[in-house]
Write an enzyme that holds these catalytic residues in place. Structure first.
Site, PDB file in Angstrom:
ATOM      1  N   GLY A  13       0.830  -1.209   0.000  1.00 12.66           N
ATOM      2  CA  GLY A  13       0.000   0.000   0.000  1.00 12.66           C
ATOM      3  C   GLY A  13       0.858   1.250   0.000  1.00 12.66           C
ATOM      4  O   GLY A  13       0.531   2.245   0.648  1.00 12.66           O
ATOM      5  N   ALA A  14       1.971   1.188  -0.766  1.00 12.15           N
ATOM      6  CA  ALA A  14       2.952   2.289  -0.728  1.00 12.15           C
ATOM      7  C   ALA A  14       2.659   3.373  -1.757  1.00 12.15           C
ATOM      8  O   ALA A  14       3.417   4.325  -1.862  1.00 12.15           O
ATOM      9  CB  ALA A  14       4.350   1.723  -0.948  1.00 12.15           C
ATOM     10  N   SER A 143      -5.940  -0.800  13.313  1.00 14.32           N
ATOM     11  CA  SER A 143      -6.771   0.404  13.459  1.00 14.32           C
ATOM     12  C   SER A 143      -7.327   0.436  14.879  1.00 14.32           C
ATOM     13  O   SER A 143      -7.461  -0.619  15.525  1.00 14.32           O
ATOM     14  CB  SER A 143      -7.941   0.334  12.477  1.00 14.32           C
ATOM     15  OG  SER A 143      -8.881   1.345  12.747  1.00 14.32           O
ATOM     16  N   TYR A 156     -14.542  -4.822   8.772  1.00 13.65           N
ATOM     17  CA  TYR A 156     -13.307  -4.041   8.923  1.00 13.65           C
ATOM     18  C   TYR A 156     -12.740  -4.175  10.342  1.00 13.65           C
ATOM     19  O   TYR A 156     -11.563  -4.508  10.518  1.00 13.65           O
ATOM     20  CB  TYR A 156     -13.587  -2.565   8.587  1.00 13.65           C
ATOM     21  CG  TYR A 156     -12.357  -1.691   8.624  1.00 13.65           C
ATOM     22  CD1 TYR A 156     -11.486  -1.644   7.536  1.00 13.65           C
ATOM     23  CD2 TYR A 156     -12.066  -0.896   9.735  1.00 13.65           C
ATOM     24  CE1 TYR A 156     -10.349  -0.832   7.564  1.00 13.65           C
ATOM     25  CE2 TYR A 156     -10.940  -0.089   9.764  1.00 13.65           C
ATOM     26  CZ  TYR A 156     -10.089  -0.060   8.677  1.00 13.65           C
ATOM     27  OH  TYR A 156      -8.969   0.740   8.710  1.00 13.65           O
TER      28      TYR A 156
HETATM   29  N1  LIG Z   1      -6.948   6.655   7.101  1.00 16.66           N
HETATM   30  C1  LIG Z   1      -7.465   6.239   8.248  1.00 16.66           C
HETATM   31  O1  LIG Z   1      -8.269   6.956   8.896  1.00 16.66           O
HETATM   32  C2  LIG Z   1      -7.037   4.900   8.826  1.00 16.66           C
HETATM   33  C3  LIG Z   1      -7.295   4.647  10.176  1.00 16.66           C
HETATM   34  C4  LIG Z   1      -6.904   3.438  10.740  1.00 16.66           C
HETATM   35  C5  LIG Z   1      -6.256   2.500   9.959  1.00 16.66           C
HETATM   36  N2  LIG Z   1      -6.014   2.748   8.643  1.00 16.66           N
HETATM   37  C6  LIG Z   1      -5.343   1.709   7.848  1.00 16.66           C
HETATM   38  O2  LIG Z   1      -4.172   2.259   7.278  1.00 16.66           O
HETATM   39  C7  LIG Z   1      -3.815   1.492   6.128  1.00 16.66           C
HETATM   40  C8  LIG Z   1      -3.434   2.446   5.008  1.00 16.66           C
HETATM   41  O3  LIG Z   1      -4.571   3.173   4.610  1.00 16.66           O
HETATM   42  P1  LIG Z   1      -4.506   4.714   4.239  1.00 16.66           P
HETATM   43  O4  LIG Z   1      -5.294   5.443   5.249  1.00 16.66           O
HETATM   44  O5  LIG Z   1      -3.121   5.131   3.965  1.00 16.66           O
HETATM   45  O6  LIG Z   1      -5.401   4.705   2.911  1.00 16.66           O
HETATM   46  P2  LIG Z   1      -5.059   5.109   1.402  1.00 16.66           P
HETATM   47  O7  LIG Z   1      -4.449   6.460   1.342  1.00 16.66           O
HETATM   48  O8  LIG Z   1      -6.339   4.877   0.648  1.00 16.66           O
HETATM   49  O9  LIG Z   1      -3.965   4.024   0.958  1.00 16.66           O
HETATM   50  C9  LIG Z   1      -4.299   2.662   0.843  1.00 16.66           C
HETATM   51  C10 LIG Z   1      -3.152   1.938   0.157  1.00 16.66           C
HETATM   52  O10 LIG Z   1      -3.479   0.541   0.082  1.00 16.66           O
HETATM   53  C11 LIG Z   1      -3.288   0.106  -1.266  1.00 16.66           C
HETATM   54  N3  LIG Z   1      -4.208  -0.978  -1.596  1.00 16.66           N
HETATM   55  C12 LIG Z   1      -5.565  -0.976  -1.495  1.00 16.66           C
HETATM   56  N4  LIG Z   1      -6.062  -2.134  -1.947  1.00 16.66           N
HETATM   57  C13 LIG Z   1      -4.984  -2.881  -2.365  1.00 16.66           C
HETATM   58  C14 LIG Z   1      -4.857  -4.158  -2.957  1.00 16.66           C
HETATM   59  N5  LIG Z   1      -5.932  -4.906  -3.257  1.00 16.66           N
HETATM   60  N6  LIG Z   1      -3.617  -4.625  -3.256  1.00 16.66           N
HETATM   61  C15 LIG Z   1      -2.525  -3.859  -2.992  1.00 16.66           C
HETATM   62  N7  LIG Z   1      -2.586  -2.635  -2.436  1.00 16.66           N
HETATM   63  C16 LIG Z   1      -3.805  -2.154  -2.135  1.00 16.66           C
HETATM   64  C17 LIG Z   1      -3.545   1.363  -2.126  1.00 16.66           C
HETATM   65  O11 LIG Z   1      -2.838   1.279  -3.355  1.00 16.66           O
HETATM   66  P3  LIG Z   1      -3.467   0.937  -4.784  1.00 16.66           P
HETATM   67  O12 LIG Z   1      -4.837   1.555  -4.841  1.00 16.66           O
HETATM   68  O13 LIG Z   1      -2.480   1.556  -5.725  1.00 16.66           O
HETATM   69  O14 LIG Z   1      -3.472  -0.554  -4.843  1.00 16.66           O
HETATM   70  C18 LIG Z   1      -2.900   2.437  -1.251  1.00 16.66           C
HETATM   71  O15 LIG Z   1      -1.518   2.499  -1.501  1.00 16.66           O
HETATM   72  C19 LIG Z   1      -5.018   0.600   5.815  1.00 16.66           C
HETATM   73  O16 LIG Z   1      -4.741  -0.731   6.239  1.00 16.66           O
HETATM   74  C20 LIG Z   1      -6.142   1.194   6.652  1.00 16.66           C
HETATM   75  O17 LIG Z   1      -7.102   0.222   7.019  1.00 16.66           O
HETATM   76  C21 LIG Z   1      -6.389   3.938   8.051  1.00 16.66           C
END
Ligand SMILES: NC(=O)c1ccc[n+]([C@@H]2O[C@H](COP(=O)([O-])OP(=O)(O)OC[C@H]3O[C@@H](n4cnc5c(N)ncnc54)[C@H](OP(=O)(O)O)[C@@H]3O)[C@@H](O)[C@H]2O)c1
Length: 263
Positions: A13-14, A143, A156
Site C-alpha cells: 500500500g505504498a 486500526s 473491517y
Molecule cells: N486513514 C485512516 O483513517 C485509517 C485509520 C486506521 C487504519 N487505517 C489503515 O491504514 C492502512 C493504510 O490506509 P490509508 O489510510 O493510507 O489509505 P489510502 O491512502 O487509501 O492508501 C491505501 C493503500 O493501500 C493500497 N491498496 C488498497 N487495496 C490494495 C490491494 N488490493 N492490493 C494492494 N494494495 C492495495 C492502495 O494502493 P493501490 O490503490 O495503488 O493498490 C494504497 O496504496 C489501511 O490498512 C487502513 O485500514 C487507516
C-alpha cells in the site's frame, strides 16, 4: 547496515497515504525499499522522488493483494532480484463492504484476503529469514477500530482485531530473536482512505480534532517497533480512549447503545 548492505523495507500500500509516508520516513533513515500496490504509475512516481531525495535503492512491484497468488509472487520477485527484506510493513487496506451487505461472496472473500490472509502469508514467507539473520521489524497496520466491537459492519473491525492478535502473538514467539513485531492502531488519519471508500460526507461531519496526519502516525509506528512494543495505539486522543475500549464496562454500554430491534 547488515553485512555491508543497507537494510530493505517491503511496504504494501505504498502508492498513497500511510504507506507512502512509511516509504518517506524509512528512506530518510537510509533504508532501501520494495514498494507494493496495484497502481504501478503511482509507485514509479514515488520511487523516482525517493531515489532523488534520499539516494536509496527502490524496487517496485505492482500487485493486487486481494489475489491469493500475490504473496508468493512477491516472495519470488524479491528472491529473483536478491532483495533481502529486513522490514515488513503490512499496510495495504480498504474500508470494504459490511459482512451482511448484498455484496457477492467473491468480493467479501477478496476483502478478507487483502486485510488478513495476505498479511499472515507475507509474515509466513518473510519473517523466518529475518529470524535466521537475527534482525527484523514488522509493522501490521491495524486500526483503533480493531480495539473494540461496534455495530459497524462486522468486517473491517474484526479484520483489524485479527492483526492486533496476530502481532501480539508473533511478538511473543519471536521474543529474543532480534525480530520485533508491532500492530499500529491509528484512529482517523488524513489519507485517501475515506475518499476511496466514498466516505467524504462522513469525514466532513467529524470534528477536526479527532484527525491525525500520516507523518505523526508513521513516526509513532516506527518508534513502537524499534522499542519492541507489540501494540501501538496512535494519537494522544486514541491512547486516552484505549483503556476505556479495553475495560469490562464498555461492552454492556455499547450493547445498550447499539441500534437494534427486539425480537
Ligand atoms: N486513514 C485512516 O483513517 C485509517 C485509520 C486506521 C487504519 N487505517 C489503515 O491504514 C492502512 C493504510 O490506509 P490509508 O489510510 O493510507 O489509505 P489510502 O491512502 O487509501 O492508501 C491505501 C493503500 O493501500 C493500497 N491498496 C488498497 N487495496 C490494495 C490491494 N488490493 N492490493 C494492494 N494494495 C492495495 C492502495 O494502493 P493501490 O490503490 O495503488 O493498490 C494504497 O496504496 C489501511 O490498512 C487502513 O485500514 C487507516
Amino acid at each position: 547496515m547488515v553485512e555491508g548492505r543497507p537494510r530493505r523495507a517491503l511496504i504494501t500500500g505504498a502508492s498513497a497515504g500511510l504507506g507512502r509516508e512509511f516509504a518517506e520516513q524509512l528512506a530518510a533513515r537510509g533504508v532501501d525499499l520494495l514498494l507494493v500496490a496495484r497502481r504501478e504509475e503511482k509507485l514509479k512516481e514515488a520511487a523516482h522522488a525517493l531515489v532523488e531525495n534520499h539516494g536509496v535503492d527502490v524496487a517496485i512491484c505492482a500487485a493486487d493483494l486481494a489475489e491469493p497468488a500475490a504473496p508468493e509472487a512477491l516472495e519470488r520477485f524479491a528472491r529473483e532480484r536478491g532483495l533481502s527484506v529486513d522490514w515488513l510493513v503490512n499496510n495495504a487496506g480498504i474500508a470494504g463492504p459490511g459482512l451482511l451487505d448484498p455484496t457477492p461472496w467473491v468480493d467479501q472473500a477478496a476483502f478478507l484476503q487483502l486485510m488478513m490472509v495476505s498479511v499472515a502469508e507475507l509474515c509466513h514467507r518473510f519473517v523466518p529469514a529475518m529470524r535466521e539473520r537475527g534482525y527484523g521489524r514488522v509493522i501490521n497496520v491495524s486500526s483503533f477500530a480493531g480495539r473494540l466491537a461496534r455495530p459497524a459492519g462486522a468486517n473491517y473491525g474484526p479484520a483489524k482485531a485479527y492483526l492486533v492478535a496476530l502481532s501480539e502473538e508473533l511478538a511473543l514467539d519471536l521474543k529474543g530473536s532480534g525480530v520485533h513485531v508491532s500492530a499500529l492502531c491509528p484512529g482517523f488519519v488524513h489519507t485517501d482512505f475515506h475518499e476511496t471508500a466514498d466516505l467524504m460526507e462522513m469525514k466532513r461531519g467529524l470534528p477536526s480534532w479527532i484527525w491525525y496526519d500520516a507523518a505523526t502516525v508513521v513516526r509513532e509506528g516506527l518508534a513502537a517497533v524499534e522499542g519492541g512494543k507489540p501494540i501501538q495505539v496512535s494519537g494522544r486522543l486514541y491512547r486516552w480512549l484505549d483503556p476505556l475500549a479495553q475495560s469490562v464496562w464498555i461492552r454492556p454500554l455499547l450493547k445498550a447503545l447499539a441500534p437494534g430491534r427486539e425480537s
